[in-house]
Design a protein around this motif. Structure first.
Motif, PDB file in Angstrom:
ATOM      1  N   LEU A  54       0.821  -1.211   0.000  1.00 27.37           N
ATOM      2  CA  LEU A  54       0.000   0.000   0.000  1.00 27.37           C
ATOM      3  C   LEU A  54       0.858   1.265   0.000  1.00 27.37           C
ATOM      4  CD1 LEU A  54      -2.635  -1.034   2.715  1.00 27.37           C
ATOM      5  CD2 LEU A  54      -2.853  -1.260   0.230  1.00 27.37           C
ATOM      6  N   GLU A  55       0.353   2.279  -0.661  1.00 23.33           N
ATOM      7  CA  GLU A  55       0.960   3.618  -0.598  1.00 23.33           C
ATOM      8  C   GLU A  55      -0.111   4.545  -0.051  1.00 23.33           C
ATOM      9  OE1 GLU A  55       3.774   4.165  -4.339  1.00 23.33           O
ATOM     10  OE2 GLU A  55       1.972   3.050  -4.869  1.00 23.33           O
ATOM     11  N   ILE A  56       0.168   5.124   1.115  1.00 30.85           N
ATOM     12  CA  ILE A  56      -0.856   5.906   1.809  1.00 30.85           C
ATOM     13  C   ILE A  56      -0.428   7.354   1.935  1.00 30.85           C
ATOM     14  CG2 ILE A  56      -2.014   6.191   4.041  1.00 30.85           C
ATOM     15  CD1 ILE A  56      -1.068   2.866   3.772  1.00 30.85           C
ATOM     16  N   HIS A  57      -1.364   8.239   1.649  1.00 26.44           N
ATOM     17  CA  HIS A  57      -1.110   9.665   1.847  1.00 26.44           C
ATOM     18  C   HIS A  57      -1.924  10.156   3.033  1.00 26.44           C
ATOM     19  CE1 HIS A  57       0.388   9.415  -2.315  1.00 26.44           C
ATOM     20  NE2 HIS A  57       1.186  10.396  -1.920  1.00 26.44           N
ATOM     21  N   ALA A 103      -7.300  -4.280   7.562  1.00 25.42           N
ATOM     22  CA  ALA A 103      -6.835  -4.272   8.959  1.00 25.42           C
ATOM     23  C   ALA A 103      -5.620  -3.353   9.095  1.00 25.42           C
ATOM     24  CB  ALA A 103      -6.475  -5.682   9.422  1.00 25.42           C
ATOM     25  N   PHE A 104      -4.746  -3.378   8.081  1.00 25.73           N
ATOM     26  CA  PHE A 104      -3.566  -2.510   8.108  1.00 25.73           C
ATOM     27  C   PHE A 104      -3.983  -1.039   8.089  1.00 25.73           C
ATOM     28  CE2 PHE A 104      -0.385   0.153   6.203  1.00 25.73           C
ATOM     29  CZ  PHE A 104       0.760  -0.194   6.898  1.00 25.73           C
ATOM     30  N   MET A 105      -4.913  -0.705   7.201  1.00 24.99           N
ATOM     31  CA  MET A 105      -5.376   0.684   7.104  1.00 24.99           C
ATOM     32  C   MET A 105      -5.988   1.147   8.421  1.00 24.99           C
ATOM     33  SD  MET A 105      -4.715   2.259   4.394  1.00 24.99           S
ATOM     34  CE  MET A 105      -5.833   3.669   4.428  1.00 24.99           C
ATOM     35  N   CYS A 134      -5.545   6.101  -0.027  1.00 25.64           N
ATOM     36  CA  CYS A 134      -4.786   4.865  -0.172  1.00 25.64           C
ATOM     37  C   CYS A 134      -4.748   4.407  -1.622  1.00 25.64           C
ATOM     38  CB  CYS A 134      -5.467   3.817   0.708  1.00 25.64           C
ATOM     39  SG  CYS A 134      -4.986   2.141   0.344  1.00 25.64           S
ATOM     40  N   ASP A 135      -3.545   4.101  -2.115  1.00 24.56           N
ATOM     41  CA  ASP A 135      -3.389   3.437  -3.413  1.00 24.56           C
ATOM     42  C   ASP A 135      -2.909   2.026  -3.111  1.00 24.56           C
ATOM     43  OD1 ASP A 135      -3.924   5.909  -4.529  1.00 24.56           O
ATOM     44  OD2 ASP A 135      -1.805   6.405  -4.801  1.00 24.56           O
ATOM     45  N   PHE A 189     -12.495   2.021   4.102  1.00 23.97           N
ATOM     46  CA  PHE A 189     -11.981   0.682   4.440  1.00 23.97           C
ATOM     47  C   PHE A 189     -12.712  -0.385   3.642  1.00 23.97           C
ATOM     48  CE2 PHE A 189     -11.343   2.920   8.581  1.00 23.97           C
ATOM     49  CZ  PHE A 189      -9.967   3.010   8.451  1.00 23.97           C
ATOM     50  N   ARG A 190     -14.014  -0.184   3.484  1.00 20.73           N
ATOM     51  CA  ARG A 190     -14.842  -1.145   2.779  1.00 20.73           C
ATOM     52  C   ARG A 190     -14.367  -1.273   1.324  1.00 20.73           C
ATOM     53  NH1 ARG A 190     -20.075  -1.039   0.887  1.00 20.73           N
ATOM     54  NH2 ARG A 190     -20.036   1.224   1.028  1.00 20.73           N
ATOM     55  N   PHE A 191     -14.053  -0.105   0.730  1.00 20.71           N
ATOM     56  CA  PHE A 191     -13.622  -0.120  -0.666  1.00 20.71           C
ATOM     57  C   PHE A 191     -12.228  -0.723  -0.813  1.00 20.71           C
ATOM     58  CE2 PHE A 191     -16.652   3.649  -1.693  1.00 20.71           C
ATOM     59  CZ  PHE A 191     -17.716   2.761  -1.741  1.00 20.71           C
ATOM     60  N   VAL A 192     -11.373  -0.584   0.202  1.00 23.37           N
ATOM     61  CA  VAL A 192     -10.049  -1.209   0.139  1.00 23.37           C
ATOM     62  C   VAL A 192     -10.256  -2.710  -0.095  1.00 23.37           C
ATOM     63  CG1 VAL A 192      -7.977  -1.862   1.437  1.00 23.37           C
ATOM     64  CG2 VAL A 192      -8.880   0.460   1.640  1.00 23.37           C
TER      65      VAL A 192
END
Ligand code: ADP
Ligand code: ZN
Ligand code: MG
Length: 473
Positions: free
Chosen positions: A9-12, A165-167, A191-192, A217-220
């Protein structure tokens, strides 16, 4: 053949600083377009950036909380690309020397704990927003220059559930640190997801695709689920995965191709000449480390150990720092931990979920809950009555005592009053009394019910039970 998924994951994360990363403009969300801008963040020629110290502090804080090494020497880099929402023609970011590297976060899914590596965390500036209308396009530069942390994970995640879970864990840590509000809908946490598949047991990496535009989170989970199935289908049909960027479409529940590797950007990074390299003193890192708050995992373990709470309760109470602190204040005031937890996990959380409020926004404070629990303990009101008045206490902030007096909800514990009432009920229900005496003791509940009905739930259930048993024996 079975396939396993490999995800990185790449998170901003937008930082909660008052001002932007390279100028003094406000970062407030939702203001009139282009009211929070200056020559620096709209990219006028000849202006120079000045680094916001708070951004560096927040980056170090985050890095430490995610077990990273903090670089004593790091550098900013220019990442070239031209869009109207980035009027300088480049974004100031970090490239080969980021501020934090080599950390990790532990996540637990279905009782199994796994470690996800953090490759790097770097600082950069956000772009503004392009708004496309029917016959024109508009640019709002309020967001240009808002500080971001980009957090990049190793390809250590193995399922959509682990990714979400990570997010969630990452968001909880950012919120505990008070460096980011974690609001995915407003875009302060984005999140990408990079994903590939490979035959189970293989340790080579397959060709990945990157999914952008995931804002919950749901869309992840949904986007990754869809993409993994799509990739497996392509491979099973004898095809090949093309390295590309895909967009998640939450309307159709599908990912769609956006651009392929050939169209990928060549950003031509180079060291940012307008900023000196960033040297961080050991003392600064030590100072920040000493001031770190207790983080969700440690807090949860302590709640289980010190308050003897079930794992489940401790998990929920420590998801948010403010909820955990609310809980501990009530316990400090003398309430029994499990009792406080029960009320928080039911009535109070229900109210928060229904209204979308944070616990610090409601009028009920820990001392008032403790007062309510005292009223139950002292026999003034029953637990059921307490349940009925708590919503009013939460929404109005009025003390329990006042509501109880006003509504005449004081529990009836006067034995002679209750005895008279029981006598009356027994004489009206002689058949049932007879059946009870002949052994049908489950009818006790029926009689208790009658007493409660007659007293509108105010009879002291313990005393009612005693009287009924005595008179029916
Ligand atoms: P890029 O150069 O395309 O940006 P990076 O190597 O910088 O790729 O990795 C970006 C993200 O993708 C990281 O989170 C990384 O863990 C993840 N990643 C890299 N390779 C793969 C792969 N083959 N499958 C899944 N995720 C991957
Ligand atoms: Zn500015
Ligand atoms: Mg990359």
């Amino acid at each position: 053949m079975n396939y396993e998924a490999v995800i990185g994951l790449e998170i901003h994360a937008q930082l909660l600083t008052e001002t932007k990363i390279f100028c003094g403009c406000s970062t407030r969300f939702g203001s009139e377009p282009n009211t929070q801008t200056c020559p620096v963040c709209i990219g006028m020629p000849g202006v120079l950036p000045v680094l916001n110290r708070r951004v560096v502090e927040f980056a170090i804080k985050t890095g430490l909380a995610m077990n990273c090494r903090i670089s004593s020497y790091s550098r900013f880099a220019r990442k070239n690309y031209f869009y109207p929402d980035l009027p300088k023609g480049y974004q100031i970011s970090q490239y080969e020397l980021p501020i934090c590297e080599k950390g990790y976060i532990d996540i637990t899914v279905d009782g199994t704990t796994r470690r996800v590596g953090i490759t790097r965390i770097h600082m950069e500036e956000d772009a503004g927003k392009n708004i496309h209308e029917k016959d024109c396009s508009l640019v709002d530069l309020n967001r240009a220059g808002v500080p971001l942390l980009e957090i990049v994970t190793e390809p250590d995640i193995r399922s959509p559930q682990e990714a979400s879970a990570f997010m969630k864990k990452l968001r909880a840590i950012l919120r505990y640190l008070r460096v980011c509000d974690g609001n995915m809908e407003q875009g302060s946490l984005r999140c990408d997801a990079n994903v590939s598949i490979r035959p189970e047991g293989s340790d080579e990496l397959g060709t990945k695709t990157e999914i952008k535009n995931i804002n919950s989170f749901r869309f992840v989970e949904k986007a990754l689920d869809y993409e993994i199935k799509r990739q497996i289908r392509v491979i099973r049909d004898g095809g090949e995965i093309v390295q590309e960027t895909r967009l998640w479409n939450s309307e159709t529940g599908k990912t769609e191709s956006m651009r392929s590797k050939e169209e990928a950007h060549d950003y031509r990074y180079f060291p940012e000449p307008d900023l000196v390299p960033l040297e961080i003193k050991r003392e600064m890192v030590e100072e920040i480390k000493a001031a770190l708050p207790e983080l969700p995992d440690e807090k949860k373990a302590r709640f289980v150990r010190d308050y003897k709470l079930p794992e489940y309760d401790a998990e929920i109470l420590t998801e948010e720092r403010s909820i955990a602190e609310w809980f501990e204040e009530a316990v400090r005031l003398g309430a029994r931990p499990k009792e406080v937890s029960n009320w928080m996990l039911t009535e109070i959380m229900r109210y928060l979920n229904e209204t979308g409020k944070e616990i610090e926004e409601i009028d009920l404070r820990p001392p008032q809950l403790v007062e309510l629990l005292e009223l139950i303990k002292g026999g003034t009101i029953s637990r059921n009555i307490a349940k009925t008045i708590l919503p009013e206490m939460i929404s109005t902030g009025r003390p329990a005592e006042e509501i109880v007096r006003e509504k005449g909800l004081v529990q009836i514990s006067d034995t002679s009053e209750l005895e008279a009432l029981v006598d009356e009920i027994l004489s009206k229900n002689q058949k049932e009394a007879q059946r009870y005496r002949e052994g049908e003791t489950k009818l006790l509940g029926f009689f208790v019910g009658q007493v409660m009905k007659a007293t509108k739930g105010k009879a002291n259930p313990k005393i009612v039970n005693e009287i009924l048993r005595k008179k029916l024996s």
